[in-house]
Motif scaffolding. Structure first.
Motif, short mmCIF file in Angstrom:
data_model
loop_
_atom_site.label_atom_id
_atom_site.label_comp_id
_atom_site.label_asym_id
_atom_site.label_seq_id
_atom_site.Cartn_x
_atom_site.Cartn_y
_atom_site.Cartn_z
N UNK A 262 0.82 -1.20 0.00
CA UNK A 262 0.00 0.00 0.00
C UNK A 262 0.86 1.26 0.00
N UNK A 263 1.94 1.26 0.77
CA UNK A 263 2.82 2.44 0.82
C UNK A 263 3.37 2.77 -0.57
N UNK A 264 3.72 1.76 -1.33
CA UNK A 264 4.24 1.98 -2.68
C UNK A 264 3.14 2.54 -3.59
N UNK A 265 1.94 2.04 -3.45
CA UNK A 265 0.81 2.52 -4.26
C UNK A 265 0.53 3.99 -3.95
N UNK A 266 0.54 4.32 -2.66
CA UNK A 266 0.32 5.71 -2.25
C UNK A 266 1.42 6.60 -2.83
N UNK A 267 2.66 6.14 -2.74
CA UNK A 267 3.79 6.93 -3.22
C UNK A 267 3.71 7.21 -4.72
N UNK A 268 3.41 6.20 -5.51
CA UNK A 268 3.50 6.35 -6.95
C UNK A 268 2.20 6.82 -7.63
N UNK A 269 1.08 6.65 -6.97
CA UNK A 269 -0.18 7.12 -7.57
C UNK A 269 -0.58 8.49 -7.04
N UNK A 270 0.04 8.90 -5.94
CA UNK A 270 -0.29 10.16 -5.27
C UNK A 270 -1.72 10.15 -4.71
N UNK A 271 -2.26 8.96 -4.53
CA UNK A 271 -3.53 8.82 -3.82
C UNK A 271 -3.23 8.87 -2.33
N UNK A 272 -4.22 9.24 -1.54
CA UNK A 272 -4.02 9.23 -0.09
C UNK A 272 -4.11 7.79 0.41
N UNK A 273 -3.57 7.57 1.58
CA UNK A 273 -3.65 6.25 2.21
C UNK A 273 -5.11 5.85 2.37
N UNK A 274 -5.94 6.82 2.76
CA UNK A 274 -7.36 6.55 2.96
C UNK A 274 -8.03 6.12 1.65
N UNK A 275 -7.67 6.76 0.54
CA UNK A 275 -8.25 6.40 -0.75
C UNK A 275 -7.88 4.97 -1.14
N UNK A 276 -6.62 4.62 -0.92
CA UNK A 276 -6.17 3.26 -1.27
C UNK A 276 -6.84 2.23 -0.36
N UNK A 277 -6.94 2.54 0.92
CA UNK A 277 -7.59 1.63 1.85
C UNK A 277 -9.07 1.45 1.48
N UNK A 278 -9.73 2.52 1.15
CA UNK A 278 -11.14 2.44 0.74
C UNK A 278 -11.28 1.61 -0.53
N UNK A 279 -10.39 1.82 -1.48
CA UNK A 279 -10.41 1.06 -2.72
C UNK A 279 -10.26 -0.43 -2.43
N UNK A 280 -9.35 -0.76 -1.53
CA UNK A 280 -9.15 -2.15 -1.16
C UNK A 280 -10.40 -2.73 -0.49
N UNK A 281 -10.95 -1.99 0.47
CA UNK A 281 -12.16 -2.46 1.17
C UNK A 281 -13.31 -2.65 0.20
N UNK A 282 -13.52 -1.66 -0.69
CA UNK A 282 -14.63 -1.69 -1.63
C UNK A 282 -14.53 -2.87 -2.61
#
Length: 92
Positions: free
Chosen positions: A67-87
């Motif tokens: 997740x940290x790598x995804x946040x770093x390279x997509x410039x999405x927030x941690x919350x956005x990535x976590x929500x995407x994963x949950x959804x």
């Protein structure tokens, strides 16, 4: 009424001497339409960009990328990535 005319002489003068210019009115309408279309296109482009980034982030999550790598390279927030994963039923 005379007082109003005296106090607002310039405005009254402008109103009395106003001449309708159809060509200029159409130019202004075209400029306004262009500006509105440009703004709408920009908004649509931004929405499409965000959708594409979320799609990439989902693919990365599905491939097990941290997740940290995804946040770093997509410039999405941690919350956005976590929500995407949950959804999408993904654990991280």
């Amino acid at each position: 009424m005379a007082d109003y005319f005296e106090e607002n002489e310039k405005e009254v003068f402008d109103m009395v001497n106003f001449k309708w210019d159809q060509k200029r009115a159409l130019e202004i309408a075209e400029e306004d339409g262009f500006a509105k279309g440009h703004a709408e296109g920009r908004e649509e482009g931004e929405a499409n960009k965000k959708k594409a980034i979320l799609g990439i982030a989902l693919s990365l999550l599905q491939d097990g990328i941290p997740v940290k790598a995804i946040v770093k390279y997509t410039h999405l927030s941690l919350e956005e990535v976590q929500k995407l994963a949950r959804d999408n039923g993904l654990a991280f």
